[in-house]
Write a protein that holds these residues in place. Structure first.
Motif, PDB file in Angstrom:
ATOM      1  N   CYS A  94       0.449   0.866  11.022  1.00  0.00           N
ATOM      2  CA  CYS A  94      -0.302   0.845   9.771  1.00  0.00           C
ATOM      3  C   CYS A  94       0.657   0.861   8.584  1.00  0.00           C
ATOM      4  O   CYS A  94       1.867   0.664   8.767  1.00  0.00           O
ATOM      5  N   LEU A  95       0.131   1.129   7.394  1.00  0.00           N
ATOM      6  CA  LEU A  95       0.910   1.025   6.161  1.00  0.00           C
ATOM      7  C   LEU A  95       1.753   2.247   5.853  1.00  0.00           C
ATOM      8  O   LEU A  95       2.873   2.127   5.348  1.00  0.00           O
ATOM      9  N   ASN A  96       1.217   3.455   6.115  1.00  0.00           N
ATOM     10  CA  ASN A  96       1.852   4.672   5.634  1.00  0.00           C
ATOM     11  C   ASN A  96       1.308   5.887   6.379  1.00  0.00           C
ATOM     12  O   ASN A  96       0.448   5.754   7.260  1.00  0.00           O
ATOM     13  N   ILE A  97       1.790   7.073   5.994  1.00  0.00           N
ATOM     14  CA  ILE A  97       1.399   8.305   6.688  1.00  0.00           C
ATOM     15  C   ILE A  97      -0.083   8.613   6.485  1.00  0.00           C
ATOM     16  O   ILE A  97      -0.749   9.127   7.396  1.00  0.00           O
ATOM     17  N   ASP A  98      -0.633   8.305   5.323  1.00  0.00           N
ATOM     18  CA  ASP A  98      -2.067   8.514   5.108  1.00  0.00           C
ATOM     19  C   ASP A  98      -2.885   7.760   6.146  1.00  0.00           C
ATOM     20  O   ASP A  98      -3.861   8.287   6.702  1.00  0.00           O
ATOM     21  N   GLU A  99      -2.485   6.527   6.416  1.00  0.00           N
ATOM     22  CA  GLU A  99      -3.214   5.744   7.425  1.00  0.00           C
ATOM     23  C   GLU A  99      -2.890   6.219   8.842  1.00  0.00           C
ATOM     24  O   GLU A  99      -3.739   6.092   9.736  1.00  0.00           O
ATOM     25  N   VAL A 100      -1.705   6.767   9.058  1.00  0.00           N
ATOM     26  CA  VAL A 100      -1.391   7.390  10.352  1.00  0.00           C
ATOM     27  C   VAL A 100      -2.417   8.478  10.656  1.00  0.00           C
ATOM     28  O   VAL A 100      -2.962   8.560  11.768  1.00  0.00           O
ATOM     29  N   ASN A 101      -2.697   9.306   9.668  1.00  0.00           N
ATOM     30  CA  ASN A 101      -3.664  10.388   9.853  1.00  0.00           C
ATOM     31  C   ASN A 101      -5.060   9.849  10.148  1.00  0.00           C
ATOM     32  O   ASN A 101      -5.790  10.393  10.995  1.00  0.00           O
ATOM     33  N   LYS A 167       1.110  -2.963  -1.246  1.00  0.00           N
ATOM     34  CA  LYS A 167      -0.234  -2.551  -0.837  1.00  0.00           C
ATOM     35  C   LYS A 167      -0.756  -3.346   0.359  1.00  0.00           C
ATOM     36  O   LYS A 167      -1.711  -2.916   1.022  1.00  0.00           O
ATOM     37  N   TYR A 168      -0.151  -4.471   0.628  1.00  0.00           N
ATOM     38  CA  TYR A 168      -0.552  -5.283   1.777  1.00  0.00           C
ATOM     39  C   TYR A 168       0.391  -5.136   2.978  1.00  0.00           C
ATOM     40  O   TYR A 168      -0.055  -5.197   4.124  1.00  0.00           O
ATOM     41  N   SER A 169       1.689  -4.960   2.711  1.00  0.00           N
ATOM     42  CA  SER A 169       2.672  -4.936   3.793  1.00  0.00           C
ATOM     43  C   SER A 169       3.130  -3.538   4.161  1.00  0.00           C
ATOM     44  O   SER A 169       3.549  -3.287   5.295  1.00  0.00           O
ATOM     45  N   GLY A 170       3.106  -2.609   3.192  1.00  0.00           N
ATOM     46  CA  GLY A 170       3.613  -1.264   3.445  1.00  0.00           C
ATOM     47  C   GLY A 170       5.118  -1.158   3.343  1.00  0.00           C
ATOM     48  O   GLY A 170       5.698  -0.095   3.578  1.00  0.00           O
ATOM     49  N   GLY A 171       5.780  -2.262   2.983  1.00  0.00           N
ATOM     50  CA  GLY A 171       7.236  -2.248   2.863  1.00  0.00           C
ATOM     51  C   GLY A 171       7.837  -3.575   3.268  1.00  0.00           C
ATOM     52  O   GLY A 171       7.124  -4.547   3.556  1.00  0.00           O
ATOM     53  N   GLY A 172       9.156  -3.603   3.302  1.00  0.00           N
ATOM     54  CA  GLY A 172       9.883  -4.836   3.587  1.00  0.00           C
ATOM     55  C   GLY A 172      10.599  -4.797   4.921  1.00  0.00           C
ATOM     56  O   GLY A 172       9.979  -4.742   5.982  1.00  0.00           O
ATOM     57  N   VAL A 173      11.922  -4.783   4.868  1.00  0.00           N
ATOM     58  CA  VAL A 173      12.734  -4.909   6.080  1.00  0.00           C
ATOM     59  C   VAL A 173      12.436  -3.809   7.097  1.00  0.00           C
ATOM     60  O   VAL A 173      12.445  -4.061   8.311  1.00  0.00           O
ATOM     61  N   MET A 174      12.157  -2.597   6.632  1.00  0.00           N
ATOM     62  CA  MET A 174      11.943  -1.503   7.589  1.00  0.00           C
ATOM     63  C   MET A 174      10.695  -1.710   8.434  1.00  0.00           C
ATOM     64  O   MET A 174      10.738  -1.606   9.659  1.00  0.00           O
ATOM     65  N   ILE A 175       9.588  -2.011   7.793  1.00  0.00           N
ATOM     66  CA  ILE A 175       8.310  -2.082   8.512  1.00  0.00           C
ATOM     67  C   ILE A 175       8.079  -3.446   9.156  1.00  0.00           C
ATOM     68  O   ILE A 175       7.321  -3.563  10.117  1.00  0.00           O
ATOM     69  N   ASN A 176       8.771  -4.466   8.656  1.00  0.00           N
ATOM     70  CA  ASN A 176       8.548  -5.820   9.163  1.00  0.00           C
ATOM     71  C   ASN A 176       9.596  -6.253  10.184  1.00  0.00           C
ATOM     72  O   ASN A 176       9.251  -6.759  11.248  1.00  0.00           O
ATOM     73  N   GLN A 177      10.871  -6.078   9.862  1.00  0.00           N
ATOM     74  CA  GLN A 177      11.930  -6.566  10.748  1.00  0.00           C
ATOM     75  C   GLN A 177      12.576  -5.472  11.605  1.00  0.00           C
ATOM     76  O   GLN A 177      12.972  -5.745  12.731  1.00  0.00           O
ATOM     77  N   SER A 312       7.489   6.040  13.891  1.00  0.00           N
ATOM     78  CA  SER A 312       8.202   4.971  13.188  1.00  0.00           C
ATOM     79  C   SER A 312       7.690   4.822  11.758  1.00  0.00           C
ATOM     80  O   SER A 312       8.475   4.590  10.823  1.00  0.00           O
ATOM     81  N   ILE A 313       6.376   4.985  11.566  1.00  0.00           N
ATOM     82  CA  ILE A 313       5.805   4.926  10.212  1.00  0.00           C
ATOM     83  C   ILE A 313       6.252   6.139   9.399  1.00  0.00           C
ATOM     84  O   ILE A 313       6.579   6.025   8.207  1.00  0.00           O
ATOM     85  N   ARG A 314       6.286   7.304  10.026  1.00  0.00           N
ATOM     86  CA  ARG A 314       6.740   8.507   9.329  1.00  0.00           C
ATOM     87  C   ARG A 314       8.199   8.374   8.897  1.00  0.00           C
ATOM     88  O   ARG A 314       8.563   8.755   7.779  1.00  0.00           O
ATOM     89  N   ILE A 315       9.044   7.845   9.776  1.00  0.00           N
ATOM     90  CA  ILE A 315      10.462   7.674   9.443  1.00  0.00           C
ATOM     91  C   ILE A 315      10.620   6.746   8.241  1.00  0.00           C
ATOM     92  O   ILE A 315      11.394   7.030   7.321  1.00  0.00           O
ATOM     93  N   ILE A 316       9.887   5.652   8.234  1.00  0.00           N
ATOM     94  CA  ILE A 316       9.963   4.700   7.123  1.00  0.00           C
ATOM     95  C   ILE A 316       9.581   5.368   5.808  1.00  0.00           C
ATOM     96  O   ILE A 316      10.257   5.211   4.793  1.00  0.00           O
ATOM     97  N   GLU A 317       8.504   6.144   5.822  1.00  0.00           N
ATOM     98  CA  GLU A 317       8.075   6.802   4.589  1.00  0.00           C
ATOM     99  C   GLU A 317       9.068   7.890   4.160  1.00  0.00           C
ATOM    100  O   GLU A 317       9.309   8.079   2.964  1.00  0.00           O
ATOM    101  N   TYR A 318       9.658   8.589   5.123  1.00  0.00           N
ATOM    102  CA  TYR A 318      10.666   9.596   4.793  1.00  0.00           C
ATOM    103  C   TYR A 318      11.891   8.949   4.152  1.00  0.00           C
ATOM    104  O   TYR A 318      12.446   9.489   3.183  1.00  0.00           O
ATOM    105  N   ILE A 319      12.327   7.812   4.688  1.00  0.00           N
ATOM    106  CA  ILE A 319      13.460   7.108   4.097  1.00  0.00           C
ATOM    107  C   ILE A 319      13.129   6.671   2.676  1.00  0.00           C
ATOM    108  O   ILE A 319      13.937   6.827   1.749  1.00  0.00           O
ATOM    109  N   ARG A 320      11.930   6.156   2.486  1.00  0.00           N
ATOM    110  CA  ARG A 320      11.502   5.706   1.163  1.00  0.00           C
ATOM    111  C   ARG A 320      11.449   6.881   0.169  1.00  0.00           C
ATOM    112  O   ARG A 320      11.938   6.788  -0.955  1.00  0.00           O
ATOM    113  N   ASN A 321      10.874   7.983   0.612  1.00  0.00           N
ATOM    114  CA  ASN A 321      10.777   9.151  -0.264  1.00  0.00           C
ATOM    115  C   ASN A 321      12.142   9.767  -0.540  1.00  0.00           C
ATOM    116  O   ASN A 321      12.415  10.220  -1.663  1.00  0.00           O
ATOM    117  N   SER A 322      13.000   9.787   0.478  1.00  0.00           N
ATOM    118  CA  SER A 322      14.349  10.313   0.282  1.00  0.00           C
ATOM    119  C   SER A 322      15.114   9.492  -0.738  1.00  0.00           C
ATOM    120  O   SER A 322      15.823  10.039  -1.595  1.00  0.00           O
TER     121      SER A 322
END
Length: 333
Positions: A94-101, A167-177, A312-322
């Motif tokens: 999914c897109l982010n941690i909110d959607e993980v929940n 808002k459509y992809s949830g991110g770039g290289v991390m979530i896609n590639q 994997s979604i949590r890690i991406i969001e943590y990297i983004r927030n960090s």
């Protein structure tokens, strides 16, 4: 009796799914769906729909493969499972941690199964390396490195604009590639202690998402992970994952697992590759799909669940927030 299977979304990755379904004796591809009417004749022998709700109402399906843009993963999965139809969902979850929940709640409530397509877990090199780590023959993990250096032109984003919008992809290289590399790093490394990361844009593209990301991942077992990913490279280089154990070093590169020990280099395992498949899709789709179908038939629950895919979604969001806060973030915060 074969499972009645449908596919929603006839984009690039759907070709891999359709080929795997067609080769599987336990499944019949009876229906496909895409909003693009021009794709009506792409899949011979399957009924074509432009509305997935109509498809699931008419076709009496056992399983639906969802191969859609990321922002549609949760709402479409919710719709499909509401009809008690099993889902095989392309990455990412999914897109982010909110959607993980939201996904975790959905997974608890529905009687349908939801399998997430993190197919690189089924690569022979990955399974072999995981067995080596678990055996402890070469000692504990000291370090993990994951590198993804690929190339994406500006047209990659302009031809499918959703890829460049948060808002459509949830991110770039991390979530896609790089999501498979992130998934495997945490699969090998285990529980995470903290993350310090950075995201950036090295290319002058008109996009909202990152084209480059790096991170330091501290695992609870004391090992350290280094993650480097970019689509600003000049070509698609082989993904590289390195695991340093106390007595040997292992590297997966070019779909081959190498062992480095006492100054020697040895080939330990090789992935099976399918002719014509994009190398970065890996070779695990067919095995993952076959395994999931067997699980549906045998009711053994042996597949990649929402709970397996959420980290994997949590890690991406943590990297983004960090990166945004310019600080180390402890896992669970």
């Amino acid at each position: 009796m074969a499972l009645r299977v449908g596919v929603i979304g006839l984009g690039d990755v759907s070709v891999v799914h359709i080929n795997a379904i067609s080769m599987n004796k336990d499944a019949d591809l009876v229906a496909v769906c895409d909003i693009d009417e021009s794709k009506r004749s792409l899949v011979k022998g399957a009924n074509f729909y432009t509305d997935y709700n109509e498809m699931i109402e008419k076709e009496n399906l056992d399983c639906v493969h969802i191969c859609l843009p990321h922002h549609l993963h949760y709402p479409v999965t919710k719709d499909i499972t509401s009809k008690n139809i099993n889902v095989l969902l392309e990455k990412p979850l999914c897109l982010n941690i909110d959607e993980v929940n939201k996904f975790n709640e959905l997974d608890k409530k529905t009687d349908a199964n939801i399998c997430i397509c993190l197919q690189n877990r089924y690569n022979y090199t990955v399974k072999t390396l995981l067995e080596i780590i678990k055996s402890n023959k070469y000692g504990d993990i000291k370090a993990i490195k994951g590198i993804v250096a690929w190339s994406r032109s500006e047209s990659y984003y302009s031809t499918k604009p959703w890829r460049g919008k948060m808002k459509y992809s949830g991110g770039g290289v991390m979530i896609n590639q790089a999501i498979h590399t992130i998934d495997l790093m945490q699969l090998f490394g285990g529980e995470i202690e903290s993350i310090k990361g950075n995201i950036n844009n090295l290319l002058d593209y008109d996009i909202e998402v990152e084209d480059t990301a790096t991170a330091n991942i501290n695992f609870k077992n004391g090992s350290r992970g280094t993650f480097i990913s970019t689509v600003a490279y000049g070509d698609n280089s082989s993904v590289e994952i390195e695991i340093i154990l106390e007595k040997a070093r292992f590297v997966i590169k070019d779909n081959i697992l190498y062992k480095y020990e006492n100054g020697t280099k040895e080939v330990v395992a090789k992935d099976i590759l399918f002719e014509g498949a994009k190398h970065y899709y890996g070779s695990g789709h067919a095995e993952l799909i076959s395994n999931y179908y067997n699980s549906l038939i045998n009711k053994d629950n042996n597949f990649i669940h929402v709970s397996d895919a959420e980290n994997s979604i949590r890690i991406i969001e943590y990297i983004r927030n960090s990166s945004k806060e310019n600080k180390l973030i402890n896992w669970g915060n």
